[in-house]
Write a protein that holds these residues in place. Structure first.
Motif, PDB file in Angstrom:
ATOM      1  N   SER A   1     -49.559  -6.987 -11.498  1.00 13.09           N
ATOM      2  CA  SER A   1     -49.095  -5.643 -11.861  1.00 13.09           C
ATOM      3  C   SER A   1     -48.547  -4.899 -10.648  1.00 13.09           C
ATOM      4  N   MET A   2     -49.153  -5.103  -9.467  1.00 11.03           N
ATOM      5  CA  MET A   2     -48.645  -4.448  -8.257  1.00 11.03           C
ATOM      6  C   MET A   2     -47.294  -5.045  -7.846  1.00 11.03           C
ATOM      7  N   MET A   3     -47.126  -6.342  -8.051  1.00 11.60           N
ATOM      8  CA  MET A   3     -45.820  -6.965  -7.786  1.00 11.60           C
ATOM      9  C   MET A   3     -44.765  -6.377  -8.721  1.00 11.60           C
ATOM     10  N   MET A   4     -45.174  -6.171  -9.978  1.00 14.83           N
ATOM     11  CA  MET A   4     -44.246  -5.620 -10.966  1.00 14.83           C
ATOM     12  C   MET A   4     -43.830  -4.206 -10.592  1.00 14.83           C
ATOM     13  N   LYS A   5     -44.763  -3.435 -10.080  1.00 13.78           N
ATOM     14  CA  LYS A   5     -44.443  -2.074  -9.625  1.00 13.78           C
ATOM     15  C   LYS A   5     -43.443  -2.131  -8.470  1.00 13.78           C
ATOM     16  N   TRP A   6     -43.631  -3.089  -7.562  1.00 13.90           N
ATOM     17  CA  TRP A   6     -42.708  -3.227  -6.432  1.00 13.90           C
ATOM     18  C   TRP A   6     -41.304  -3.550  -6.941  1.00 13.90           C
ATOM     19  N   TYR A   7     -41.219  -4.462  -7.915  1.00 16.52           N
ATOM     20  CA  TYR A   7     -39.910  -4.792  -8.494  1.00 16.52           C
ATOM     21  C   TYR A   7     -39.220  -3.529  -9.028  1.00 16.52           C
ATOM     22  N   LEU A   8     -39.956  -2.743  -9.796  1.00 16.78           N
ATOM     23  CA  LEU A   8     -39.360  -1.551 -10.417  1.00 16.78           C
ATOM     24  C   LEU A   8     -38.945  -0.524  -9.376  1.00 16.78           C
TER      25      LEU A   8
ATOM     26  N   LYS B   1     -35.167  -2.737 -12.740  1.00 18.85           N
ATOM     27  CA  LYS B   1     -35.454  -1.444 -13.368  1.00 18.85           C
ATOM     28  C   LYS B   1     -34.509  -1.184 -14.542  1.00 18.85           C
ATOM     29  N   LYS B   2     -33.244  -1.497 -14.337  1.00 21.54           N
ATOM     30  CA  LYS B   2     -32.241  -1.294 -15.377  1.00 21.54           C
ATOM     31  C   LYS B   2     -32.526  -2.199 -16.589  1.00 21.54           C
ATOM     32  N   ALA B   3     -32.856  -3.472 -16.327  1.00 17.14           N
ATOM     33  CA  ALA B   3     -33.124  -4.422 -17.413  1.00 17.14           C
ATOM     34  C   ALA B   3     -34.378  -4.043 -18.190  1.00 17.14           C
ATOM     35  N   VAL B   4     -35.395  -3.565 -17.486  1.00 22.73           N
ATOM     36  CA  VAL B   4     -36.632  -3.144 -18.148  1.00 22.73           C
ATOM     37  C   VAL B   4     -36.359  -1.949 -19.052  1.00 22.73           C
TER      38      VAL B   4
ATOM     39  N   VAL C   1     -39.790 -12.264 -13.159  1.00 19.79           N
ATOM     40  CA  VAL C   1     -39.124 -11.357 -14.097  1.00 19.79           C
ATOM     41  C   VAL C   1     -37.750 -11.934 -14.400  1.00 19.79           C
ATOM     42  N   TRP C   2     -37.416 -12.037 -15.700  1.00 18.27           N
ATOM     43  CA  TRP C   2     -36.128 -12.619 -16.054  1.00 18.27           C
ATOM     44  C   TRP C   2     -35.471 -11.872 -17.202  1.00 18.27           C
ATOM     45  N   ASP C   3     -34.167 -12.096 -17.344  1.00 13.76           N
ATOM     46  CA  ASP C   3     -33.388 -11.512 -18.428  1.00 13.76           C
ATOM     47  C   ASP C   3     -33.564 -12.385 -19.671  1.00 13.76           C
ATOM     48  N   LYS C   4     -34.075 -11.793 -20.752  1.00 16.33           N
ATOM     49  CA  LYS C   4     -34.368 -12.585 -21.938  1.00 16.33           C
ATOM     50  C   LYS C   4     -33.105 -13.074 -22.651  1.00 16.33           C
ATOM     51  N   ASN C   5     -31.960 -12.498 -22.332  1.00 13.95           N
ATOM     52  CA  ASN C   5     -30.699 -12.909 -22.954  1.00 13.95           C
ATOM     53  C   ASN C   5     -30.048 -14.078 -22.219  1.00 13.95           C
ATOM     54  N   THR C   6     -30.076 -14.013 -20.895  1.00 13.33           N
ATOM     55  CA  THR C   6     -29.449 -15.068 -20.092  1.00 13.33           C
ATOM     56  C   THR C   6     -30.449 -16.122 -19.633  1.00 13.33           C
ATOM     57  N   GLY C   7     -31.733 -15.763 -19.613  1.00 13.49           N
ATOM     58  CA  GLY C   7     -32.760 -16.673 -19.121  1.00 13.49           C
ATOM     59  C   GLY C   7     -32.818 -16.775 -17.614  1.00 13.49           C
ATOM     60  N   LYS C   8     -32.049 -15.944 -16.918  1.00 10.17           N
ATOM     61  CA  LYS C   8     -32.003 -16.024 -15.455  1.00 10.17           C
ATOM     62  C   LYS C   8     -32.987 -15.043 -14.815  1.00 10.17           C
ATOM     63  N   PRO C   9     -33.732 -15.494 -13.784  1.00 10.63           N
ATOM     64  CA  PRO C   9     -34.604 -14.576 -13.044  1.00 10.63           C
ATOM     65  C   PRO C   9     -33.783 -13.468 -12.402  1.00 10.63           C
ATOM     66  N   LEU C  10     -34.350 -12.281 -12.331  1.00  5.01           N
ATOM     67  CA  LEU C  10     -33.655 -11.127 -11.767  1.00  5.01           C
ATOM     68  C   LEU C  10     -33.985 -10.918 -10.296  1.00  5.01           C
ATOM     69  N   TYR C  11     -34.846 -11.753  -9.762  1.00  2.91           N
ATOM     70  CA  TYR C  11     -35.226 -11.706  -8.343  1.00  2.91           C
ATOM     71  C   TYR C  11     -36.092 -12.935  -8.094  1.00  2.91           C
ATOM     72  N   HIS C  12     -36.305 -13.277  -6.843  1.00  2.00           N
ATOM     73  CA  HIS C  12     -37.266 -14.329  -6.534  1.00  2.00           C
ATOM     74  C   HIS C  12     -38.644 -13.976  -7.102  1.00  2.00           C
TER      75      HIS C  12
END
Length: 491
Positions: free
Chosen positions: A137-144, A151-154, A87-98
């Motif tokens: 999808s389960m990994m994505m749920k864990w992130y959120l 969560k804020k970026a999403v 998962v990454w920030d589309k503006n900065t291109g930086k991942p938001l977590y490992h």
């Protein structure tokens, strides 16, 4: 004239770049491992930035070794570890977590709860997979649920997600293409095979907006071109295919009823079932093998996440070997395992049991047990797990598999290959070059730009050795019945 295809082979433990010529020969390659982060026993993570940076470095190194420039390369093909979530920030291109890796099992309890509810079976019938920690999808749920920044970026519409192919394509194209291949989409636990779109109902159930998901494109198709500044000139990216699917293609298993086993970190048995969608009732997964033009090919798959990595555990965990190849000589140095049985459930059990909370089990240890017995039991345990899976495939397809092709690093082990033939009661064919995943990606990339035709692929992989069964049906049955009696202990 464009003379080469470059492949990015993004594995679970390392990055490889390869240059293929028109004769399917590798003229150069470059490899480097990357860091494995294990903050807890149930967690496996990667640094997505490290993966991307090392990918660029390896590509440049492979080109330099071959003495070529971007102008000599007709196209790039990508093959990758599957389901790993970035998962990454589309503006900065930086991942938001490992990145959470496909081997990770942190969501096992949540998966069990879903499977015990009515939703679990409904999801399986639509996605082709039993809900498990390998679901992106389960990994994505864990992130959120656990990473406020994500969560804020999403919620702000600033986040993008994808598997490793998506992450690489987005970066290679300078953020112009946010896409995933059909093969990779089908293993994310978010793709509805019956409708050919992201599974909106399940994503709503998990609280994941479909807007962050990538566009799905053909495995042999247009994924944009690299930013000219990366390699000196733009190079078209014309394939992106999940690693197991790439190996299936390269092994020539392009028609229904043909199959292969890839033995790497884990082992994957894939059987091409043609263009008709078949959802398994035997604990197997249904995947899109690939989509080329208007044609979708499906495959039944069973996998175990810890097979080759069980050998690594002998080296790095209990440290009874110094190099993985030692296990072949050790296994042949004893007549049998002296009653030792090793069930390699070091990260749970996958198909056809789907017991993510199972644990590795070694039984039958006595004062006479040696390092060689444990090494032999490890290799035999890998084979027995593959027999568990193949038996399920045969029950599902009603067709006995008499001819199996193998690839992957662990397939170099002659004891493993012969025991596979013995226990599966099949002829096992090993190619001269066991890294079939990169060849599959090269073939699909070259196919899209007219570098090769389908007919040219028929003789692309040369068989190195064939293994045929050397034991009786009675011995096969006796050995496997002992295994079946013990495996439930690991649950």
């Amino acid at each position: 004239m464009k003379k080469y295809i470059m492949v990015i082979d993004e594995g679970t433990t390392g990055t490889r770049a390869l240059i293929y010529n028109k004769k399917f020969e590798i003229v150069s390659q470059s490899y480097v491992e990357f860091m494995q982060y294990t903050p807890a026993e149930d967690k496996v993570e990667h640094d997505a930035v490290e993966i991307y940076e090392k990918t660029i470095d390896r590509c440049k190194d492979a080109m330099e070794r071959a003495g070529i420039t971007a102008d000599d390369i007709a196209a790039i093909g990508i093959t990758n570890q599957r389901a790993t979530c970035v998962v990454w920030d589309k503006n900065t291109g930086k991942p938001l977590y490992h990145a959470i890796v496909w081997q990770d099992s942190r969501t096992a309890v949540d998966c069990n709860e879903i499977n015990e509810s009515g939703m679990g079976e409904k999801v399986r019938k639509r996605t082709g997979w039993t809900v498990g920690p390998v679901y992106t999808s389960m990994m994505m749920k864990w992130y959120l649920d656990n990473v406020p920044e994500i969560k804020k970026a999403v919620e702000a519409g600033d986040a993008l997600m994808g598997t490793i192919d998506t992450w690489l394509i987005w970066n290679l194209t300078g953020g112009k293409v946010h896409a995933v291949s059909y093969s990779n989409a089908s293993v994310m636990g978010s793709y509805d095979l019956t409708t050919g779109d992201w599974y909106q109902e399940f994503l709503d159930y998990l609280g994941i907006p479909v807007s962050i998901y990538p566009e799905v494109r053909d495995d042999s198709g247009d994924f944009g071109s690299t930013d000219p500044e990366l390699f000196g000139a733009p190079i078209p990216i014309t394939s992106a295919i999940a690693d197991q699917h790439a190996a299936l293609f390269a092994q020539g298993c392009t028609k229904g009823g043909s199959g292969k086993i890839t033995n790497g970190t884990g082992s994957f048995l894939d059987i091409n079932v043609g263009s008709n969608l078949l959802i398994s009732d035997e604990g197997l997964d249904t995947v899109i093998a690939w989509k080329i033009g208007d044609q979708i090919n499906y495959a039944l798959e069973g996998y175990e996440s810890v097979t080759g990595s069980a050998i690594q555990w002998l080296r790095d965990g209990i440290q009874i070997i110094t190099e993985s190849p030692e296990t072949e000589e050790m296994a042949y140095s004893v007549e049998d395992s002296n009653g030792v049985v090793f069930i390699p459930a070091l990260a749970g059990l996958r198909a056809p049991f789907h017991k993510p909370l199972a644990r590795g089990t070694i039984t039958g240890i006595t004062r006479g047990t040696t390092r060689a017995h444990i090494a032999r039991a490890t290799l035999e345990g890998i084979v027995y797990r593959l027999k568990d899976i193949l038996d399920a495939v045969e029950r599902e397809s009603k067709v006995p598999m008499s001819d199996i092709r193998i690839d992957g690093g662990a397939s170099k082990n002659n004891f493993l290959a012969q025991t596979l033939s013995d226990m599966l009661n099949a002829t096992v064919k090993r190619p001269l070059f066991v890294e079939a995943t990169s060849l599959g990606a090269a073939e699909l990339a070259g196919l899209h730009v007219g570098f090769w035709t389908m007919e040219e692929f028929e003789n692309a992989m040369e068989v190195d050795r064939e293994f045929t069964p050397q034991i009786s049906e009675e011995e096969r049955k006796e050995r496997y019945e002992k295994w079946v009696a013990l495996i439930e202990k690991s649950f």
